[in-house]
Write a protein that holds these residues in place. Structure first.
Motif, PDB file in Angstrom:
ATOM      1  N   THR A  89       0.906  -1.270   0.119  1.00  0.00           N
ATOM      2  CA  THR A  89      -0.103  -0.026  -0.023  1.00  0.00           C
ATOM      3  C   THR A  89       0.822   1.171   0.019  1.00  0.00           C
ATOM      4  N   MET A  90       1.873   1.308   0.904  1.00  0.00           N
ATOM      5  CA  MET A  90       2.982   2.382   0.731  1.00  0.00           C
ATOM      6  C   MET A  90       3.421   2.514  -0.667  1.00  0.00           C
ATOM      7  N   ALA A  91       3.701   1.638  -1.484  1.00  0.00           N
ATOM      8  CA  ALA A  91       4.239   1.668  -2.791  1.00  0.00           C
ATOM      9  C   ALA A  91       3.183   2.291  -3.710  1.00  0.00           C
ATOM     10  N   CYS A  92       2.058   1.825  -3.336  1.00  0.00           N
ATOM     11  CA  CYS A  92       0.662   2.394  -4.290  1.00  0.00           C
ATOM     12  C   CYS A  92       0.757   3.905  -4.192  1.00  0.00           C
ATOM     13  N   PHE A  93       0.776   4.188  -2.776  1.00  0.00           N
ATOM     14  CA  PHE A  93       0.537   5.493  -2.398  1.00  0.00           C
ATOM     15  C   PHE A  93       1.732   6.445  -2.990  1.00  0.00           C
ATOM     16  N   LEU A  94       2.630   5.963  -2.987  1.00  0.00           N
ATOM     17  CA  LEU A  94       4.036   6.605  -3.671  1.00  0.00           C
ATOM     18  C   LEU A  94       3.829   6.897  -4.959  1.00  0.00           C
ATOM     19  N   LEU A  95       3.356   5.702  -5.785  1.00  0.00           N
ATOM     20  CA  LEU A  95       2.933   5.713  -7.386  1.00  0.00           C
ATOM     21  C   LEU A  95       1.880   6.674  -7.540  1.00  0.00           C
ATOM     22  N   GLU A 153       7.198   9.798   7.764  1.00  0.00           N
ATOM     23  CA  GLU A 153       6.378  10.261   7.378  1.00  0.00           C
ATOM     24  C   GLU A 153       5.591   9.755   6.257  1.00  0.00           C
ATOM     25  N   LEU A 154       6.321   8.824   5.520  1.00  0.00           N
ATOM     26  CA  LEU A 154       5.465   8.229   4.402  1.00  0.00           C
ATOM     27  C   LEU A 154       4.413   7.036   5.168  1.00  0.00           C
ATOM     28  N   THR A 158       0.657   7.388   3.974  1.00  0.00           N
ATOM     29  CA  THR A 158      -0.109   6.150   3.702  1.00  0.00           C
ATOM     30  C   THR A 158      -1.452   5.986   4.586  1.00  0.00           C
ATOM     31  N   ASN A 159      -1.155   5.890   5.834  1.00  0.00           N
ATOM     32  CA  ASN A 159      -2.275   5.759   6.892  1.00  0.00           C
ATOM     33  C   ASN A 159      -3.461   6.830   6.492  1.00  0.00           C
TER      34      ASN A 159
END
Length: 214
Positions: A89-95, A153-154, A158-159
């Motif tokens: 999910t963090m990766a998807c948020f960054l993308l 922070e990420l 993401t949360n």
């Protein structure tokens, strides 16, 4: 006409919907939010859950033709590892923060394939980082992959993204994923998720016809 798409990156039915949502995002604005369905749950892939997941996967394969490999079954379902979508999910948020959905959703689809076909455990942070580096060909991808590690922070951002997805789910009365909500002339309409995995070649036309009928 634009859309809100709610998902969890470890949801099998979101894998089923991946071709449809990518097709829709090519021609329409699609705002994507994770709901955290499988994030930070502490769930371990025990035998009963693995059996349930495999049966569900076979149903998805029958409906969509998408593959779920024996490698995935052996290395993911039967390995009894952690079942947690937060790293992915963090990766998807960054993308999502760095590109429109029509651009980044194909990369996410490769991550889904990495799990369900190649048997890579995308619950693990190191595997998610490897996927980003393998399927995004520019320097930005390496920066995104590196930023997954140790960035408080990420985690908070993401949360917050997940929280927004949960707010939308509550607002529109949906409890599962994938969920698709259309906004047409200022009005919101829940679109049945099967439009995203049945007759995918005509997904835009089929959804448009559905919205004209409601």
């Amino acid at each position: 006409m634009k859309f809100i798409y709610l998902f969890d990156p470890l949801c099998g039915w979101c894998y089923a919907a991946s071709r449809g949502i990518r097709a829709l995002a090519k021609t329409h604005q699609v705002d994507v939010f994770a709901t955290g369905l499988f994030a930070n749950t502490g769930k371990v892939m025990d035998e009963p859950f693995a059996q349930h997941a495999w049966a569900n996967d076979q149903r998805i394969a029958e409906i969509t033709g998408l593959p779920f490999s024996e490698t995935y079954r052996q290395k993911i379902l039967l390995k009894k590892g952690e079942f947690d979508s937060f790293n992915l999910t963090m990766a998807c948020f960054l993308l999502n923060e760095n590109a429109p959905s029509g651009v980044w959703l194909p990369t996410f689809a490769e991550m889904q394939k990495a799990r369900y076909v190649d048997g890579l455990d995308t619950s693990r942070l190191d595997v998610v980082q490897m996927c980003l580096r393998d399927w995004c060909e520019d320097d930005v991808a390496f920066e995104l992959a590196d930023s997954l590690l140790g960035d408080c922070e990420l985690v908070d951002k993401t949360n917050a993204w997940i929280k927004q997805g949960q707010i939308f789910a509550q607002k529109f009365g949906v409890s599962g994923v994938p969920s698709l909500i259309a906004e047409v002339d200022g009005k919101f309409v829940n679109v049945p998720s099967q439009f995203l995995y049945q007759d995918v070649e005509n997904v835009v036309e089929n959804i448009s016809q559905f919205l004209k009928s409601v």
